[in-house]
Design a protein around this motif. Structure first.
Motif, PDB file in Angstrom:
ATOM      1  N   CYS A   1       0.835  -1.102  -0.146  1.00  0.00           N
ATOM      2  CA  CYS A   1      -0.185  -0.057  -0.366  1.00  0.00           C
ATOM      3  C   CYS A   1       0.827   1.372  -0.055  1.00  0.00           C
ATOM      4  CB  CYS A   1      -0.881   0.076   1.456  1.00  0.00           C
ATOM      5  SG  CYS A   1      -2.344  -1.176   1.186  1.00  0.00           S
ATOM      6  N   ILE A   2       1.865   1.300   0.774  1.00  0.00           N
ATOM      7  CA  ILE A   2       2.974   2.401   0.853  1.00  0.00           C
ATOM      8  C   ILE A   2       3.504   2.702  -0.788  1.00  0.00           C
ATOM      9  CG2 ILE A   2       4.976   3.310   1.917  1.00  0.00           C
ATOM     10  CD1 ILE A   2       4.033   1.882   4.492  1.00  0.00           C
ATOM     11  N   ARG A   3       3.806   1.557  -1.176  1.00  0.00           N
ATOM     12  CA  ARG A   3       4.541   1.714  -2.580  1.00  0.00           C
ATOM     13  C   ARG A   3       3.593   2.167  -3.481  1.00  0.00           C
ATOM     14  NH1 ARG A   3       7.334  -2.849  -1.350  1.00  0.00           N
ATOM     15  NH2 ARG A   3       5.652  -4.390  -2.336  1.00  0.00           N
ATOM     16  N   ILE A   4       2.299   1.893  -3.434  1.00  0.00           N
ATOM     17  CA  ILE A   4       1.302   2.221  -4.416  1.00  0.00           C
ATOM     18  C   ILE A   4       1.084   3.684  -4.130  1.00  0.00           C
ATOM     19  CG2 ILE A   4      -1.160   2.007  -4.931  1.00  0.00           C
ATOM     20  CD1 ILE A   4      -0.771  -1.170  -4.168  1.00  0.00           C
ATOM     21  N   LEU A   5       0.654   4.053  -2.680  1.00  0.00           N
ATOM     22  CA  LEU A   5       0.505   5.600  -2.537  1.00  0.00           C
ATOM     23  C   LEU A   5       1.435   6.474  -2.668  1.00  0.00           C
ATOM     24  CD1 LEU A   5      -1.309   4.936   1.005  1.00  0.00           C
ATOM     25  CD2 LEU A   5      -2.411   5.839  -0.997  1.00  0.00           C
TER      26      LEU A   5
END
Length: 97
Positions: A9-13
């Motif tokens: 999620c952090i990478r996507i965000l």
């Protein structure tokens, strides 16, 4: 986002943040997701928790409460967010660079 691990999620965000304009220019990311523990009074917390169990057993994801969402947004480099509760299970989350 609920079917992804925190790291994913952090990478996507982070990628989303890189792709949008500044907040002053109207940039934001809109997420439609459950926020455990903070929905419309018309829906109880039990369906949220049940859905969380489904996410934990079927995917590597999870349903998140506001503090868990805040952690993801902070780690991805966003400056603020706004949660709007809808009638039902989902909330609209606006995340600002």
């Amino acid at each position: 986002m609920h079917d992804w691990r925190n790291e994913d999620c952090i990478r996507i965000l982070q990628r989303c943040k890189d792709a949008i304009h500044s907040r002053e220019a109207g940039g934001k990311v809109i997420i439609l997701e459950a926020v455990v523990g903070s929905t419309s009074a018309m829906i109880s917390e039990e369906p949220q928790l049940l859905f969380d169990m489904v996410m934990l057993t079927v995917t590597e994801g999870e349903e998140r409460d506001e503090n868990e969402w805040k952690y993801l947004f902070t780690e991805a480099g966003f400056s603020s967010y706004k949660i709007t509760h809808t009638i039902g299970f989902m909330s609209i989350i606006e995340v600002y660079p």
